[in-house]
Enzyme design. Structure first.
Site, PDB file in Angstrom:
ATOM      1  CE1 TYR B  58      -4.248  -1.626   0.432  1.00 38.98           C
ATOM      2  CE2 TYR B  58      -2.880  -3.237   1.562  1.00 38.98           C
ATOM      3  CZ  TYR B  58      -4.072  -2.893   0.954  1.00 38.98           C
ATOM      4  OH  TYR B  58      -5.068  -3.811   0.851  1.00 38.98           O
ATOM      5  CD  GLU B  59      -0.472   6.582  -2.677  1.00 40.14           C
ATOM      6  OE1 GLU B  59      -0.392   6.604  -3.914  1.00 40.14           O
ATOM      7  OE2 GLU B  59      -1.398   7.139  -2.063  1.00 40.14           O
ATOM      8  CB  SER B  60      -0.023   3.959   3.982  1.00 35.11           C
ATOM      9  OG  SER B  60      -0.285   2.565   3.955  1.00 35.11           O
TER      10      SER B  60
END
Lengths: 313, 261
Positions: B58-60
């Site tokens: 995920y981008e996080s």
């Protein structure tokens, strides 16, 4: 010099001391640990003409826009997370209502590279993005250079670069710090460390202040060391409606409700009047939400395993 | 994830159809960069069916998430607890994505063109847009660095499948090449829509219709596309979601209908 002197202060004192009209203010925290309470105090103190730098401009930015604090926004995502849009931001950009907003648009890694360059006092930072994009056309900060080194096949290689960002002040929220400002974060650590190092001054807002020994028992957990921190503010639940891993969960219902609140400028200003101007500080905001509400965001325990740092015998 | 009984099987919704078809496209894929919403559903369903070894990134900064509940954002606390790794942004975007570690990136967009370039910034002029959209986020980086990109579009209309983008936020490799920079990945290779599946092979190749959902005609898809859509010699018909796929999606992946609207 005493490294502790004057570092622990109230949110009111910290904002009064470190955020001036016309400043460039970075607020970082990628969905996790959003420094909302700091944004609210900036609104209460009526700061004007700020340039806000924030990768994911979200609810707190929409609120600061509505309060008239912000004339320029530098960002790579302007939306209400995955729960809809930001009404005030859209009115400012789409209709210049009630006034225009200067907007600098980057991508996420573009912003990351700006913070890295800022932290390391570099003149620019290259990245493998933007080739063929319309973004460089609307953002003169994004430029293309020829690499001084030939590519593997011997040809000249072109690459896009972004400029450093050096905020007057960076404000982040974190789980805990000691009195000197050694700041520990776990879960998503985002871009907070680079944003702090890029700034002239840094304010760290924490869920709790802990004894020096707590930090020193787990130094790898320290994301921002004391030498980069000018002020430590203790402000429990100061990230709401975002979350603090291990302390309280995200208020997803509020995120979902924000799209409707912010779509109507009257409702948005009523919200600010009640929840920001109508509360003396974040402790009042927390009390106003009530114990039952906070119980709904309570999280259970999931402890990490201990690690052995070792000790010379 | 929690198990609840499937309510009436009911008709298959667009969200369910897109999730199931996108999940099947992930057969054999390893590292998948997913956003929230339909890509999350597709990646989770793939993990339970065709790609048990999938690593969802995920981008996080979360790599190898094992969430106890369906995440509501790419940074949901349930993605962190029990994850295999959580990285800082410079590590995630710099070393993982730009370092070439992602096999498939998932993206959505307001507009897509025939070369698979995307617009997520504005409808209208950038300076004074009719609609201000969220912007790039990490999409520019996903497109530039993932080996290939899958796009899921809820609506297939001439406005969203545009002859000319209002603004190109996220350029495909053809535009990168025209700008004098050699692209790293193939760009968009698959687009799953409510009407069917489009595909392209890489630089120099236009999107072409390769499959339609049952009951959808080629003519319908061409009429819904804003450019003269190329069509494969043989257009397949997508197998409808099986009972097993629907049961997993409804009971295990998204029991509370967070995304399955």
């Amino acid at each position: 010099m005493d490294r502790t002197a004057g570092k622990v202060m109230s949110m009111r004192e910290a904002v009064a001391a470190f955020v001036r009209d016309g400043d460039t203010v970075s607020l970082e925290g990628f969905t996790h640990l959003v420094p909302t309470a700091a944004g609210h105090e900036i609104i209460r103190q009526g700061r004007r003409d700020l340039t806000v730098v924030r990768m994911t401009a979200d609810i707190v930015v929409d609120q600061m826009l509505a309060a008239g604090c912000v004339t320029r926004l530098v960002s790579s995502f302007v939306g209400n997370s995955s729960a809809g849009s930001l009404g005030e931001l859209r009115r400012r950009i789409e209709h210049a209502d009630p006034e225009p907003l200067a907007y600098e648009e980057y991508s996420h890694y573009g912003m990351v590279c700006r913070y890295i360059a800022g932290a390391q006092r570099l003149p620019f930072h290259p990245l493998r993005s933007y080739a063929g994009s319309d973004l460089p056309g609307v953002n003169p900060g994004i430029r293309k250079v020829t690499s001084p080194y030939p590519a593997a096949d011997g040809t000249a290689e072109e690459i896009y670069v972004v400029p450093p960002v050096n905020p007057d002040v960076t404000i982040i929220h974190a789980q805990r710090a000691d009195r000197r400002g050694n700041t520990q974060i776990w879960g998503l650590t985002g871009i907070q460390a680079e944003a702090v190092y890029a700034a002239e001054k840094a304010v760290v807002v924490v869920e709790e202040l802990v004894a020096d020994e707590v930090v020193r028992a787990d130094p790898n957990r320290t994301v921002v060391p004391a030498h980069a921190v000018d002020a430590v503010v203790v402000c429990p639940r100061g990230a709401h409606p975002s979350f603090a891993q291990g302390y309280y969960d995200r208020d997803n219902a509020f995120y979902r409700s924000w799209s409707a609140i912010s779509k109507n400028p009257v409702r948005l200003r009523e919200w600010l009047a009640e929840w920001v101007y109508g509360t003396a500080d974040h402790a009042e905001y927390v009390a106003k939400l009530g114990e039952e509400f906070w119980a709904s965001l309570a999280v259970g325990e999931a402890l990490s395993g201990p690690v052995n740092y070792g000790r010379r015998l | 994830m929690s198990r609840e009984r499937t309510e009436s099987a009911g008709a298959v919704t667009v969200s369910e159809l897109l999730s199931v078809v996108a999940a099947r496209e992930l057969t054999g894929q390893r590292a998948v960069f997913a956003g929230i919403g339909l890509p999350t559903l597709a990646a989770e369903l793939a993990r339970l069916t065709v790609a048990p070894e999938i690593e969802v990134v995920y981008e996080s900064g979360v790599c190898g998430a094992h969430p106890s509940h369906l995440p509501e954002t790419i940074a949901d606390a349930v993605l962190i607890t029990g994850a295999e790794a959580v990285l800082s942004m410079p590590a995630l975007f710099g070393s993982v994505l730009q370092g070439g570690r992602i096999d498939v990136g998932f993206l959505g967009a307001a507009q897509i063109d025939r070369w698979g370039s995307l617009n997520t910034s504005v409808i209208g002029e950038w300076e004074r847009p009719a609609v201000r959209l969220p912007g790039s986020g990490g999409a520019v980086e996903v497109m530039a660095n993932a080996r290939e990109v899958f796009v899921v579009m809820r609506r297939h209309t001439p406005r969203s499948f545009a002859a000319a983008l209002d603004f190109c936020t996220t350029p495909g490799p053809d535009r990168a090449l025209a700008d004098g920079i050699r692209p790293l990945g193939a760009g968009v290779t698959r687009v799953v829509t409510e009407l069917g599946v489009l595909a392209r092979d890489g630089v120099g190749d236009e999107l072409r219709l390769v499959a339609v959902h049952p009951g959808v005609t080629v003519r319908q898809v061409r009429a819904a596309t804003g450019w003269e859509l190329k069509v494969a010699d043989t257009v397949a018909t997508v197998d409808p979601p099986t009972d097993a796929e629907l049961r997993l999606l409804r009971d295990d992946v998204d029991p509370h209908r967070v995304y399955l609207r």
